[in-house]
Design a protein around this motif. Structure first.
Motif, PDB file in Angstrom:
ATOM      1  N   UNK A  77     -33.460   5.718   5.125  1.00  7.31           N
ATOM      2  CA  UNK A  77     -33.669   5.876   3.689  1.00  7.31           C
ATOM      3  C   UNK A  77     -34.912   5.111   3.246  1.00  7.31           C
ATOM      4  N   UNK A  78     -35.412   5.391   2.041  1.00  2.00           N
ATOM      5  CA  UNK A  78     -36.572   4.633   1.545  1.00  2.00           C
ATOM      6  C   UNK A  78     -36.335   3.130   1.574  1.00  2.00           C
ATOM      7  N   UNK A  79     -37.350   2.419   2.008  1.00  2.00           N
ATOM      8  CA  UNK A  79     -37.341   0.959   2.057  1.00  2.00           C
ATOM      9  C   UNK A  79     -36.282   0.401   3.021  1.00  2.00           C
ATOM     10  N   UNK A  80     -35.889   1.183   4.012  1.00  2.00           N
ATOM     11  CA  UNK A  80     -34.952   0.696   5.020  1.00  2.00           C
ATOM     12  C   UNK A  80     -35.611  -0.418   5.825  1.00  2.00           C
ATOM     13  N   UNK A  81     -34.822  -1.272   6.491  1.00  2.00           N
ATOM     14  CA  UNK A  81     -35.414  -2.366   7.280  1.00  2.00           C
ATOM     15  C   UNK A  81     -36.422  -1.884   8.328  1.00  2.00           C
ATOM     16  N   UNK A  82     -36.113  -0.768   8.987  1.00  2.00           N
ATOM     17  CA  UNK A  82     -37.029  -0.260  10.005  1.00  2.00           C
ATOM     18  C   UNK A  82     -38.321   0.229   9.384  1.00  2.00           C
ATOM     19  N   UNK A  83     -38.206   0.929   8.258  1.00  2.00           N
ATOM     20  CA  UNK A  83     -39.406   1.384   7.556  1.00  2.00           C
ATOM     21  C   UNK A  83     -40.250   0.190   7.090  1.00  2.00           C
ATOM     22  N   UNK A  84     -39.581  -0.796   6.544  1.00  2.00           N
ATOM     23  CA  UNK A  84     -40.304  -1.951   6.017  1.00  2.00           C
ATOM     24  C   UNK A  84     -41.034  -2.701   7.119  1.00  2.00           C
ATOM     25  N   UNK A  85     -40.383  -2.869   8.260  1.00  2.00           N
ATOM     26  CA  UNK A  85     -41.020  -3.573   9.364  1.00  2.00           C
ATOM     27  C   UNK A  85     -42.232  -2.815   9.890  1.00  2.00           C
ATOM     28  N   UNK A  86     -42.053  -1.521  10.149  1.00  2.00           N
ATOM     29  CA  UNK A  86     -43.173  -0.722  10.644  1.00  2.00           C
ATOM     30  C   UNK A  86     -44.279  -0.627   9.594  1.00  2.00           C
ATOM     31  N   UNK A  87     -43.876  -0.502   8.328  1.00  2.00           N
ATOM     32  CA  UNK A  87     -44.870  -0.421   7.268  1.00  2.00           C
ATOM     33  C   UNK A  87     -45.717  -1.670   7.180  1.00  2.00           C
ATOM     34  N   UNK A  88     -45.097  -2.829   7.272  1.00  2.00           N
ATOM     35  CA  UNK A  88     -45.841  -4.081   7.208  1.00  2.00           C
ATOM     36  C   UNK A  88     -46.789  -4.228   8.395  1.00  2.00           C
ATOM     37  N   UNK A  89     -46.356  -3.793   9.564  1.00  2.00           N
ATOM     38  CA  UNK A  89     -47.202  -3.900  10.761  1.00  2.00           C
ATOM     39  C   UNK A  89     -48.383  -2.943  10.674  1.00  2.00           C
TER      40      UNK A  89
END
Length: 266
Positions: free
Chosen positions: A37-49
């Protein structure tokens, strides 16, 4: 370190980083639903990297190199001396970063969902000081704001998000300084108009690659609409206030150091 002499190498890094970022998008498919889902932990981690550490980090170094190549930009306002080489980081720069970071953090008293007041502090730092100060103002000031007012996660802001946002504002400052040195940027109204245009082009342009990681394609358009209607609109007014204060401080500073006029009479 003479970063301005490494601009060619940094440019190559930018090209390679863009290819790596694109490869990451094709591999992880953040536009789909595989990452959750939007802003999921996996998305957030990959997004920050991928958003900062892969894509935007070399852009930070390129801006540092450009500023270092413009020695006059590093001097305190009104105190530039020919022949003096000013360092990229000096007591003046450190003091400016501390002052503007505190102001940026204090602007968190108004929640950014209501009004993007910190944009005023970021714009002021960029207009009166220099792009380097702007980067650290947003990064450090935003981290302090998150700690004091709970606007965002201070850890993610410090490790990535704040530096990503700082990159956006650093380049807005850089564009402003470069335009000011052209023949079209000699008048304040022209610089204000340029700021508005640059703001509405550059800030969404740098936000889109970030949101691509944080939300799937179905939510990307509503997310960008919210960004444009809330942050961009309020941020425009707030940043213009910062530009106005910065220009006023510059005029005040220059008037105080202007040499007296001597009239010779026969």
């Amino acid at each position: 370190m003479k970063l301005h002499k490494r601009r060619g190498l940094i440019t190559v890094w930018i090209v390679v980083a863009a290819l790596v970022w694109l490869g990451g998008v094709l591999y992880f498919k953040p536009y789909g639903t595989e990452l959750g889902v939007p802003w999921s932990p996996k998305r957030s981690l990959l997004g920050q990297i991928f958003d900062f550490w892969v894509l935007k980090l070399p852009w930070v170094l390129l801006c540092f190199a450009i500023v270092q190549g413009n020695n006059k930009w590093l001097a305190p306002r009104g105190h530039y001396q020919d022949g003096v080489e000013y360092p990229l980081f000096s007591p003046h720069v450190y003091t400016a970063i501390a002052l503007m970071s505190a102001l940026f953090a204090a602007c968190g008293i108004v929640h950014n969902q209501l009004f993007d007041l910190p944009a005023a502090a970021a714009a002021l730092a960029g207009v009166y000081f220099n792009p380097i100060v702007t980067f650290f103002t947003v990064w450090i000031g935003g981290t302090i704001r998150a700690l004091l007012f709970g606007q965002g996660d201070p850890i993610s802001w410090f490790l990535s998000v704040g530096m990503s946002d700082g990159t956006t504002w650093m380049y807005l400052s850089l564009f402003y300084w470069l335009f000011k040195e052209t023949k079209w940027g000699k008048k304040v109204p022209a610089r204000v108009a340029f700021w508005i245009v640059a703001y509405w082009i550059w800030r969404p342009l740098t936000a889109l690659p970030m949101y691509l990681w944080y939300v799937p394609s179905q939510a990307l358009i509503p997310t960008m609409v919210h960004f444009l209607t809330v942050f961009m609109t309020s941020g425009t007014f707030a940043s213009l206030a910062g530009v106005a204060v910065g220009e006023a401080l510059i005029r005040s500073n220059e008037s105080k150091i202007a040499p007296p006029t001597i009239t010779l009479e026969d």
